[in-house]
Write a protein that holds these residues in place. Sequence first.
Motif, mmCIF file in Angstrom:
data_model
loop_
_atom_site.group_PDB
_atom_site.id
_atom_site.type_symbol
_atom_site.label_atom_id
_atom_site.label_comp_id
_atom_site.label_asym_id
_atom_site.label_seq_id
_atom_site.Cartn_x
_atom_site.Cartn_y
_atom_site.Cartn_z
ATOM 1 N N ASP A 141 54.192 73.222 47.539
ATOM 2 C CA ASP A 141 53.392 74.942 46.827
ATOM 3 C C ASP A 141 52.795 75.031 46.301
ATOM 4 N N ARG A 142 53.797 74.741 45.309
ATOM 5 C CA ARG A 142 53.030 75.027 43.372
ATOM 6 C C ARG A 142 51.770 73.448 42.753
ATOM 7 N N GLY A 143 51.991 72.948 44.103
ATOM 8 C CA GLY A 143 50.703 71.786 43.225
ATOM 9 C C GLY A 143 49.746 72.275 44.695
ATOM 10 N N VAL A 144 49.237 70.697 45.294
ATOM 11 C CA VAL A 144 48.067 70.642 46.443
ATOM 12 C C VAL A 144 48.176 71.717 46.710
ATOM 13 N N LYS A 145 48.987 72.408 47.448
ATOM 14 C CA LYS A 145 48.620 73.442 48.127
ATOM 15 C C LYS A 145 48.336 75.352 47.229
ATOM 16 N N TYR A 146 48.906 74.910 46.053
ATOM 17 C CA TYR A 146 48.408 76.049 44.896
ATOM 18 C C TYR A 146 46.726 75.746 44.628
ATOM 19 N N ASP A 147 46.730 74.727 44.660
ATOM 20 C CA ASP A 147 44.907 74.215 44.062
ATOM 21 C C ASP A 147 43.871 74.076 45.533
ATOM 22 N N ASP A 148 44.490 74.188 46.365
ATOM 23 C CA ASP A 148 43.702 73.710 47.560
ATOM 24 C C ASP A 148 43.568 74.832 47.830
ATOM 25 N N TYR A 149 44.755 76.135 47.587
ATOM 26 C CA TYR A 149 44.645 76.999 48.363
ATOM 27 C C TYR A 149 43.778 78.146 47.263
ATOM 28 N N LEU A 150 43.593 77.809 46.008
ATOM 29 C CA LEU A 150 42.600 78.472 44.987
ATOM 30 C C LEU A 150 41.501 78.070 45.833
ATOM 31 N N ASN A 151 41.040 76.580 45.580
ATOM 32 C CA ASN A 151 39.810 76.484 46.263
ATOM 33 C C ASN A 151 39.427 76.914 46.711
ATOM 34 N N GLU A 152 40.218 76.840 48.524
ATOM 35 C CA GLU A 152 38.946 77.461 49.388
ATOM 36 C C GLU A 152 39.032 78.812 49.720
ATOM 37 N N GLY A 153 39.514 79.539 48.337
ATOM 38 C CA GLY A 153 38.689 80.994 48.438
ATOM 39 C C GLY A 153 39.952 81.788 49.463
ATOM 40 N N VAL A 154 41.557 80.879 49.537
ATOM 41 C CA VAL A 154 42.151 81.824 49.339
ATOM 42 C C VAL A 154 42.235 83.469 48.540
ATOM 43 N N ALA A 155 42.510 84.711 48.676
ATOM 44 C CA ALA A 155 42.088 85.212 47.900
ATOM 45 C C ALA A 155 43.311 86.057 46.274
ATOM 46 N N GLU A 156 44.730 85.069 47.564
ATOM 47 C CA GLU A 156 45.852 86.456 47.503
ATOM 48 C C GLU A 156 46.615 85.256 48.114
ATOM 49 N N GLY A 177 36.514 80.681 30.847
ATOM 50 C CA GLY A 177 35.197 80.083 30.962
ATOM 51 C C GLY A 177 34.430 79.876 32.356
ATOM 52 N N GLU A 178 34.429 81.354 33.328
ATOM 53 C CA GLU A 178 33.767 81.918 34.639
ATOM 54 C C GLU A 178 34.421 81.093 35.939
ATOM 55 N N GLU A 179 35.632 79.668 35.369
ATOM 56 C CA GLU A 179 36.469 79.166 36.062
ATOM 57 C C GLU A 179 37.524 79.383 37.142
ATOM 58 N N ARG A 180 36.979 79.562 38.922
ATOM 59 C CA ARG A 180 38.094 80.398 39.533
ATOM 60 C C ARG A 180 39.925 79.576 39.386
ATOM 61 N N VAL A 181 40.621 80.326 38.926
ATOM 62 C CA VAL A 181 41.927 80.634 38.419
ATOM 63 C C VAL A 181 43.198 81.671 39.037
ATOM 64 N N TYR A 182 43.684 81.227 39.608
ATOM 65 C CA TYR A 182 44.734 82.498 39.765
ATOM 66 C C TYR A 182 46.030 83.549 38.582
ATOM 67 N N HIS A 183 45.631 84.518 38.587
ATOM 68 C CA HIS A 183 46.548 85.613 38.139
ATOM 69 C C HIS A 183 47.980 85.306 38.681
ATOM 70 N N LYS A 184 48.745 85.379 37.946
ATOM 71 C CA LYS A 184 50.064 85.305 38.090
ATOM 72 C C LYS A 184 51.413 87.082 38.098
ATOM 73 N N THR A 185 51.440 87.082 38.855
ATOM 74 C CA THR A 185 52.741 88.308 37.831
ATOM 75 C C THR A 185 54.079 88.084 38.997
ATOM 76 N N VAL A 186 55.043 88.502 38.193
ATOM 77 C CA VAL A 186 56.061 87.986 38.856
ATOM 78 C C VAL A 186 56.853 89.885 39.208
ATOM 79 N N PHE A 187 57.137 89.383 40.526
ATOM 80 C CA PHE A 187 58.026 90.226 40.355
ATOM 81 C C PHE A 187 59.920 89.636 41.160
ATOM 82 N N GLU A 188 60.767 90.493 40.851
ATOM 83 C CA GLU A 188 61.920 90.604 41.272
ATOM 84 C C GLU A 188 62.571 91.269 41.841
#
Length: 222
Positions: A141-156, A177-188
């Motif tokens: 969930d934190r590795g290959v899925k995280y990377d693939d969801y980002l690469n495939e355009g999953v917005a959230e 650098g205009e590279e696509r990334v995920y911006h993280k927010t943690v909710f308790e």
Amino acid sequence: MSNHDIVSQVLDRLQPREIITEIEQALDREQRARGRFRQQLDPDMKSEFILGDVVVHSPALEGHNASVLRISTLLTIHCTLKDQGQVRVEKALVATQRNDFEPDVSVWLRERAKAFQPDMKYYPAPDLVVEVLSKSTEGRDRGVKYDDYLNEGVAEYWIVDYVNKRVEQYISGTSYGEERVYHKTVFEKEDTLTCRVLEGFSVPVAAFFYQAPFAEALAGRE
């Protein structure tokens, strides 16, 4: 490591074409294995095809199942009442370039969901994906899925930790650098989570984990 860095490393080798040929052969073997995986899919078993390997999931724990049910129910009611899209749980097989995933919860916005057909077996990348952590799946969930969801355009992307009662919300954007990334927010559990993909969807995080706030959140959507 960027694609440019990988290409540079290959070109630095004396026989880069041999490396490219080996990669192509490996990808061909992987796709043949993927075809066999799809032929043997069992509707009663949760399994995924990840980077050439078939991953069969054992039955989930009650805490995991309860959170998946609460989250999917809240999202389904919102999408239905607001006519914003479609929600699917677990058995919807999401096909990316190399992988076949079965996310815990997937949401497609209305315009993309219009293309759904009754006999459709493979779904495109969702607009929102929710994965509820377990010990056996956290690495993916934190590795290959995280990377693939980002690469495939999953917005959230939400990573839900039912043990520690928190949600990590990842919103797709760009870096300096205009590279696509995920911006993280943690909710308790004391916080209120506002979805970026679904207009008007805000919910107390506690509703994902406890019956009383879940019931209150449901009542507020009637």
